[in-house]
Design a protein around this motif. Sequence first.
Motif, PDB file in Angstrom:
ATOM      1  N   SER A   1     -14.630   4.012  -3.629  1.00  0.00           N
ATOM      2  CA  SER A   1     -14.970   3.305  -2.387  1.00  0.00           C
ATOM      3  C   SER A   1     -15.551   1.920  -2.654  1.00  0.00           C
ATOM      4  CB  SER A   1     -15.943   4.133  -1.546  1.00  0.00           C
ATOM      5  OG  SER A   1     -17.125   4.406  -2.264  1.00  0.00           O
ATOM      6  N   ARG A   2     -16.178   1.734  -3.814  1.00  0.00           N
ATOM      7  CA  ARG A   2     -16.762   0.420  -4.123  1.00  0.00           C
ATOM      8  C   ARG A   2     -15.688  -0.649  -4.304  1.00  0.00           C
ATOM      9  NH1 ARG A   2     -16.650   3.524  -8.528  1.00  0.00           N
ATOM     10  NH2 ARG A   2     -16.061   2.675 -10.573  1.00  0.00           N
ATOM     11  N   HIS A   3     -14.444  -0.237  -4.467  1.00  0.00           N
ATOM     12  CA  HIS A   3     -13.340  -1.184  -4.653  1.00  0.00           C
ATOM     13  C   HIS A   3     -12.518  -1.367  -3.376  1.00  0.00           C
ATOM     14  CE1 HIS A   3     -14.223  -1.189  -8.885  1.00  0.00           C
ATOM     15  NE2 HIS A   3     -13.941   0.098  -9.022  1.00  0.00           N
ATOM     16  N   ALA A   4     -13.051  -0.963  -2.248  1.00  0.00           N
ATOM     17  CA  ALA A   4     -12.261  -0.942  -1.008  1.00  0.00           C
ATOM     18  C   ALA A   4     -11.676  -2.301  -0.649  1.00  0.00           C
ATOM     19  CB  ALA A   4     -13.118  -0.421   0.148  1.00  0.00           C
ATOM     20  N   ARG A   5     -12.396  -3.389  -0.934  1.00  0.00           N
ATOM     21  CA  ARG A   5     -11.911  -4.718  -0.559  1.00  0.00           C
ATOM     22  C   ARG A   5     -11.304  -5.482  -1.731  1.00  0.00           C
ATOM     23  NH1 ARG A   5     -10.707  -3.819   4.053  1.00  0.00           N
ATOM     24  NH2 ARG A   5     -10.105  -6.013   4.072  1.00  0.00           N
ATOM     25  N   ALA A   6     -11.277  -4.853  -2.908  1.00  0.00           N
ATOM     26  CA  ALA A   6     -10.686  -5.499  -4.083  1.00  0.00           C
ATOM     27  C   ALA A   6      -9.165  -5.384  -4.045  1.00  0.00           C
ATOM     28  CB  ALA A   6     -11.229  -4.857  -5.357  1.00  0.00           C
ATOM     29  N   HIS A   7      -8.514  -6.249  -4.808  1.00  0.00           N
ATOM     30  CA  HIS A   7      -7.073  -6.151  -4.972  1.00  0.00           C
ATOM     31  C   HIS A   7      -6.761  -5.346  -6.243  1.00  0.00           C
ATOM     32  CE1 HIS A   7      -7.053  -9.139  -1.817  1.00  0.00           C
ATOM     33  NE2 HIS A   7      -5.737  -8.981  -1.711  1.00  0.00           N
ATOM     34  N   PRO A   8      -5.627  -4.668  -6.272  1.00  0.00           N
ATOM     35  CA  PRO A   8      -5.343  -3.746  -7.379  1.00  0.00           C
ATOM     36  C   PRO A   8      -5.433  -4.363  -8.767  1.00  0.00           C
ATOM     37  CG  PRO A   8      -3.790  -3.370  -5.602  1.00  0.00           C
ATOM     38  CD  PRO A   8      -4.585  -4.588  -5.220  1.00  0.00           C
ATOM     39  N   GLY A   9      -5.091  -5.638  -8.900  1.00  0.00           N
ATOM     40  CA  GLY A   9      -5.106  -6.276 -10.200  1.00  0.00           C
ATOM     41  C   GLY A   9      -6.479  -6.343 -10.842  1.00  0.00           C
ATOM     42  N   ARG A  10      -7.531  -6.145 -10.050  1.00  0.00           N
ATOM     43  CA  ARG A  10      -8.896  -6.204 -10.575  1.00  0.00           C
ATOM     44  C   ARG A  10      -9.404  -4.831 -11.020  1.00  0.00           C
ATOM     45  NH1 ARG A  10     -11.397 -10.952  -9.499  1.00  0.00           N
ATOM     46  NH2 ARG A  10     -13.446 -10.004  -9.773  1.00  0.00           N
ATOM     47  N   LEU A  11      -8.585  -3.795 -10.853  1.00  0.00           N
ATOM     48  CA  LEU A  11      -8.993  -2.425 -11.169  1.00  0.00           C
ATOM     49  C   LEU A  11      -8.442  -1.987 -12.523  1.00  0.00           C
ATOM     50  CD1 LEU A  11      -9.591  -2.612  -8.114  1.00  0.00           C
ATOM     51  CD2 LEU A  11      -8.719  -0.283  -7.886  1.00  0.00           C
ATOM     52  N   SER A  12      -9.109  -1.016 -13.125  1.00  0.00           N
ATOM     53  CA  SER A  12      -8.593  -0.391 -14.338  1.00  0.00           C
ATOM     54  C   SER A  12      -7.395   0.492 -13.990  1.00  0.00           C
ATOM     55  CB  SER A  12      -9.678   0.458 -15.001  1.00  0.00           C
ATOM     56  OG  SER A  12      -9.949   1.619 -14.214  1.00  0.00           O
ATOM     57  N   GLY A  13      -6.668   0.931 -15.023  1.00  0.00           N
ATOM     58  CA  GLY A  13      -5.528   1.810 -14.776  1.00  0.00           C
ATOM     59  C   GLY A  13      -5.935   3.097 -14.088  1.00  0.00           C
ATOM     60  N   GLY A  14      -7.024   3.702 -14.532  1.00  0.00           N
ATOM     61  CA  GLY A  14      -7.485   4.940 -13.911  1.00  0.00           C
ATOM     62  C   GLY A  14      -7.885   4.742 -12.465  1.00  0.00           C
ATOM     63  N   GLU A  15      -8.525   3.615 -12.171  1.00  0.00           N
ATOM     64  CA  GLU A  15      -8.914   3.330 -10.785  1.00  0.00           C
ATOM     65  C   GLU A  15      -7.689   3.095  -9.912  1.00  0.00           C
ATOM     66  OE1 GLU A  15     -13.236   1.259 -11.798  1.00  0.00           O
ATOM     67  OE2 GLU A  15     -11.410   0.040 -11.717  1.00  0.00           O
ATOM     68  N   ARG A  16      -6.712   2.395 -10.445  1.00  0.00           N
ATOM     69  CA  ARG A  16      -5.479   2.168  -9.672  1.00  0.00           C
ATOM     70  C   ARG A  16      -4.766   3.486  -9.393  1.00  0.00           C
ATOM     71  NH1 ARG A  16      -2.540  -2.503 -12.960  1.00  0.00           N
ATOM     72  NH2 ARG A  16      -4.036  -1.878 -14.563  1.00  0.00           N
ATOM     73  N   GLN A  17      -4.778   4.409 -10.361  1.00  0.00           N
ATOM     74  CA  GLN A  17      -4.130   5.690 -10.112  1.00  0.00           C
ATOM     75  C   GLN A  17      -4.879   6.484  -9.056  1.00  0.00           C
ATOM     76  OE1 GLN A  17      -1.304   6.771  -9.915  1.00  0.00           O
ATOM     77  NE2 GLN A  17      -0.696   7.427 -11.986  1.00  0.00           N
ATOM     78  N   ARG A  18      -6.210   6.386  -9.021  1.00  0.00           N
ATOM     79  CA  ARG A  18      -6.973   7.054  -7.964  1.00  0.00           C
ATOM     80  C   ARG A  18      -6.634   6.471  -6.593  1.00  0.00           C
ATOM     81  NH1 ARG A  18     -11.527  10.231  -8.972  1.00  0.00           N
ATOM     82  NH2 ARG A  18     -11.690  10.814 -11.167  1.00  0.00           N
ATOM     83  N   VAL A  19      -6.468   5.161  -6.536  1.00  0.00           N
ATOM     84  CA  VAL A  19      -6.055   4.528  -5.273  1.00  0.00           C
ATOM     85  C   VAL A  19      -4.661   5.022  -4.883  1.00  0.00           C
ATOM     86  CG1 VAL A  19      -5.485   2.332  -4.163  1.00  0.00           C
ATOM     87  CG2 VAL A  19      -7.515   2.509  -5.614  1.00  0.00           C
TER      88      VAL A  19
END
Length: 230
Positions: free
Chosen positions: A133-151
């Motif tokens: 939830s802390r990444h709700a307003r971020a764009h996918p490119g700013r996330l780790s691979g694991g976080e992107r898979q959770r999204v």
Amino acid sequence: MNTPVIELRGVSRRYDGGPPALDEVSLDITAGESVAVLGPSGSGKSTMLNLMAGLDRPSGGTVTVDGVRVDTLSEAGAARYRRARIGMVFQFFHLLEDLDVTDNVMLPARLSGMSRTAARHRAAELLDALGVSRHARAHPGRLSGGERQRVAVARALMNRPALLLADEPTGALDTASGEDVRKLLNELHDEGQTIVLVTHDDALAESCATRTVRLRDGRIDSDTAAEPVR
């Protein structure tokens, strides 16, 4: 006896007159099962998943998912079917880089006609439940691979699908991120989600699946029940 969520009956798929990618496959999967589909490259794993998802049509046989004869659907009907009944998770996430995390997760609901307010509320619930939830307003490119898979999993669950299809969901992840996704799949299964997982990773199958189906040369080589090793 539980009615199968997935029923494959004598399903074959040939491409350009070559040998069958799937050859007279019959398979039932019931609600709440977590089934791993394994086999060497070219064994028919991805073909089977694509037929369940309505992304491809069989050359013969029938495919029924959640009461829908998927093999008879038009392209538009197959798209509606996927939005309503199927959640899909891929090896390379397929998130839209120009949308933030919340809008990526909301997309299936918005395409299905859900109001923006209701979709945003559902997306917030999922992102919170999946720990991003802390990444709700971020764009996918700013996330780790694991976080992107959770999204990507949150997006797949947006419309409360009867079936979650996962195609090599840890294949592009490092060991730690892969372990996070493994735990997430187990949590979803514990909550009653029906899952079909295509993987080359025997360890992932052993830790997530209540049943293992092995394919070889387009046919089912073995179909065994298992107790996940967590």
